[in-house]
Scaffold this active site. Structure first.
Site, PDB file in Angstrom:
ATOM      1  N   ASP A  77      -2.736   8.426   0.104  1.00 23.58           N
ATOM      2  CA  ASP A  77      -1.724   7.397  -0.057  1.00 23.58           C
ATOM      3  C   ASP A  77      -2.489   6.103   0.123  1.00 23.58           C
ATOM      4  O   ASP A  77      -2.911   5.787   1.243  1.00 23.58           O
ATOM      5  CB  ASP A  77      -0.638   7.522   1.011  1.00 23.58           C
ATOM      6  CG  ASP A  77       0.442   6.494   0.778  1.00 23.58           C
ATOM      7  OD1 ASP A  77       0.104   5.341   0.481  1.00 23.58           O
ATOM      8  OD2 ASP A  77       1.618   6.841   0.882  1.00 23.58           O
ATOM      9  N   HIS A  78      -2.708   5.365  -0.956  1.00 32.68           N
ATOM     10  CA  HIS A  78      -3.664   4.266  -0.837  1.00 32.68           C
ATOM     11  C   HIS A  78      -3.197   3.180   0.132  1.00 32.68           C
ATOM     12  O   HIS A  78      -3.991   2.388   0.603  1.00 32.68           O
ATOM     13  CB  HIS A  78      -4.047   3.696  -2.212  1.00 32.68           C
ATOM     14  CG  HIS A  78      -3.030   2.781  -2.808  1.00 32.68           C
ATOM     15  ND1 HIS A  78      -1.904   3.225  -3.455  1.00 32.68           N
ATOM     16  CD2 HIS A  78      -2.955   1.427  -2.858  1.00 32.68           C
ATOM     17  CE1 HIS A  78      -1.202   2.190  -3.880  1.00 32.68           C
ATOM     18  NE2 HIS A  78      -1.819   1.091  -3.531  1.00 32.68           N
ATOM     19  N   HIS A 125       4.375   5.299   0.195  1.00 36.46           N
ATOM     20  CA  HIS A 125       3.989   4.004   0.753  1.00 36.46           C
ATOM     21  C   HIS A 125       4.980   3.466   1.794  1.00 36.46           C
ATOM     22  O   HIS A 125       4.590   3.039   2.873  1.00 36.46           O
ATOM     23  CB  HIS A 125       3.828   2.973  -0.363  1.00 36.46           C
ATOM     24  CG  HIS A 125       2.942   3.428  -1.484  1.00 36.46           C
ATOM     25  ND1 HIS A 125       1.902   4.307  -1.298  1.00 36.46           N
ATOM     26  CD2 HIS A 125       2.946   3.139  -2.806  1.00 36.46           C
ATOM     27  CE1 HIS A 125       1.295   4.519  -2.464  1.00 36.46           C
ATOM     28  NE2 HIS A 125       1.922   3.827  -3.394  1.00 36.46           N
TER      29      HIS A 125
HETATM   30  C1  BG6 Z   1       1.400   2.882  -6.805  1.00 38.06           C
HETATM   31  C2  BG6 Z   1       2.641   2.954  -7.649  1.00 38.06           C
HETATM   32  O1  BG6 Z   1       1.272   4.004  -5.994  1.00 38.06           O
HETATM   33  O2  BG6 Z   1       1.463   1.716  -5.994  1.00 38.06           O
HETATM   34  C3  BG6 Z   1       2.800   1.706  -8.476  1.00 38.06           C
HETATM   35  O3  BG6 Z   1       2.579   4.096  -8.480  1.00 38.06           O
HETATM   36  C4  BG6 Z   1       2.740   0.472  -7.618  1.00 38.06           C
HETATM   37  O4  BG6 Z   1       4.017   1.738  -9.217  1.00 38.06           O
HETATM   38  C5  BG6 Z   1       1.515   0.508  -6.706  1.00 38.06           C
HETATM   39  O5  BG6 Z   1       2.690  -0.647  -8.458  1.00 38.06           O
HETATM   40  C6  BG6 Z   1       1.544  -0.626  -5.702  1.00 38.06           C
HETATM   41  O6  BG6 Z   1       0.315  -0.680  -5.042  1.00 38.06           O
HETATM   42  P1  BG6 Z   1      -0.243  -2.042  -4.469  1.00 38.06           P
HETATM   43  O7  BG6 Z   1      -1.508  -1.648  -3.767  1.00 38.06           O
HETATM   44  O8  BG6 Z   1      -0.468  -2.951  -5.626  1.00 38.06           O
HETATM   45  O9  BG6 Z   1       0.811  -2.546  -3.545  1.00 38.06           O
END
Ligand code: BG6
Length: 488
Positions: free
Chosen positions: A176-177, A239
């Protein structure tokens, strides 16, 4: 810490994730000398390419200068294997390439697989890896799995079971980044590296918590995936719940992977999944219509590429949840996320209770705001505590003043989440990856919402203009409790 020799095998290496995130992360790790001395990257995808084509594709993606030393070092360690995902012949070919690279560079049999493909091929890949024996080696073998991890409870359970046929849980890294973001990890330091917050971090002092992940972008070119997924699946069980668990968890007994994940799991277990009629009261969905963002007209969701013209997929979701435990009983957590909102901002806001007794004259009392702690995850990363102070002068006027810390003040660039997560997987640290039970418990909360939506009247979409903070029902959701979204 010295990393062990290893080969990183990236499935889906001709795709978007490789170009946008993994390749840049690799080059930055190389520039900082953080990759192991004995190391190789093998890209695997369906596209026909030679090793050199693949190297130039990466060079373009990271805009590397041929004379850059880190790139020169990395480039020699990059290889490519063309093949079908999971088919026997391709997996055998991959096995040979891994074997050759391993003996040439003395990688000691250590392998890190990375599934950066669309989820439709996860099953075939895991079966292919198992059947070709690629999961067995004289060294360690790990696998990183990108999101989406399933699209409901059942599919997540299926994927877990399948992964366990080839890997043990200690070798599975579910990404989960958000957990790789510097500011998300800072939440742990803020809470457990300071004494002043912990006594206040509970139902006695906290009025409510708001978690917002707003994006001004639309779905871009990802319509095919997104139209099948929707905002709830795309953002909430991963997230938003990760942010929620880090805010609400009890102090872990240590920072080792399972101690942290045990506590996060307990938070998720304390959230009671909604009954069908509770979904209607506590969850709002929306879809953007045409509108304006930063002075530019933007088209409605249904006109985006690859989106069905009469799509009923939500691009916005807001909900009210309760963490039913000793610390948080009765404190609402309001979560919201959406595309085409007025700006890109991710933040956690903890609003404290008002002072118990007003000492000030009535006209001043009306100006007093409750304290608010904002953890700004992105952009302009930082921490802001709103306190009330006296307006200078002879009267007794008050106003809100921020005590703030912005990462930008440090002057140190913030690493991308993927740098941190790739490095952690390479060194075998699972703390910032999701455990099977965590993923399943998150889906246990989200699946009844999906189910209710599938079984109720079709929503009247679009119901918010691009460039606004979502449908009016989202405001009503929080206003019913006498509160408001904090959109400044
Ligand atoms: C991804 C989603 O996991 O996270 C995207 O699939 C979203 O839809 C993105 O835009 C948001 O990531 P960040 O790091 O830009 O907040």
């Amino acid at each position: 810490m010295e990393l062990e020799p290893q080969v990183l095998v990236i499935f889906g290496a001709s795709g978007d994730l490789m170009r946008r995130k993994l390749a840049p992360a690799l080059i930055r790790l190389a520039e900082q000398n953080l990759l192991p001395e004995r190391f190789a990257v093998i890209g695997f995808a369906r596209t026909t390419m030679s090793n050199d084509d693949f190297r130039s594709a990466i060079e373009d993606a990271v805009k590397a200068k041929p004379e850059n030393d880190a790139w020169k070092w990395l480039c020699q360690r990059i290889f490519y294997c063309q093949g079908g995902y999971g088919d026997r012949e391709s997996m055998e070919r991959l096995k040979e390439i891994i074997g050759g690279v391993d003996s040439k560079l003395k990688l000691e049999g250590n392998r890190l697989f990375y599934l950066a493909t669309p989820p439709e091929v996860f099953d075939d890949l895991v079966v292919g890896i198992r059947e070709s024996g690629l999961n067995k080696s004289q060294g360690w073998v790990r696998i990183v799995v990108e999101k989406p991890f399933g699209n409901d409870l059942e599919s997540a359970q299926h994927l877990n079971r399948l992964l366990w046929t080839a890997f043990d849980e200690q070798s599975i890294y579910r990404i989960d980044h958000y957990l790789g973001k510097e500011t998300v990890q800072n939440l742990l330091v803020l809470r457990f590296g300071n004494t002043i917050f912990e006594p206040l971090w509970n139902r006695r002092y906290v009025d409510h918590v708001q978690i917002t992940v707003a994006e001004s972008d639309g779905v871009g070119t990802r319509g095919r995936y997104y139209d099948a997924a929707g905002a709830l699946r795309d953002m909430v069980p991963n997230h938003l719940f990760q942010l929620l668990t880090l805010v609400a968890m009890e102090p872990p007994i240590s920072l080792d992977a399972d101690s942290v994940r045990d506590e996060k799991l307990r938070v998720l277990k304390s959230i009671k999944p909604f009954e069908p009629e509770e979904v209607d009261e506590n969850v709002v969905r929306g879809q953007y219509g045409a509108g304006e963002i930063n002075g530019h007209l933007v088209k409605p969701y249904c006109d985006e590429p690859y989106v069905k013209p009469n799509s009923k997929t939500e691009t916005f979701v807001a909900m009210r949840l309760f963490v039913r435990n000793w610390r948080w009983e009765g404190v609402p957590f309001y979560l919201r996320t959406g595309k085409r909102l007025p700006k890109r901002v991710t933040e956690v806001q903890i609003q404290f209770r008002p002072v118990p007794h007003l000492l000030f004259p009535p006209e001043t009392a009306g100006q007093l705001k409750p304290n608010l702690l904002t953890l700004r995850i992105q952009p302009d990363e930082g921490i802001i505590l709103r306190i009330e102070t006296k307006v200078v002068g002879m009267g007794m006027q008050v106003r809100s003043t921020p005590l703030d810390f912005h990462y930008a003040q440090l002057g140190t660039p913030i690493p991308d989440a993927y740098e941190r997560l790739l490095l952690d997987a390479m060194r075998g640290d699972q703390t910032l990856f999701m455990r099977a039970d965590e993923v399943e418990t998150a889906w246990r909360i989200v699946t009844p919402i999906l189910f209710r939506w599938q079984n109720s009247l079709e929503p009247k979409f679009p119901n918010y203009r691009a460039g606004t903070w979502g449908p009016k029902e989202a405001d009503e959701l929080i206003e019913r409790d006498g509160r408001q979204w904090l959109n400044d």
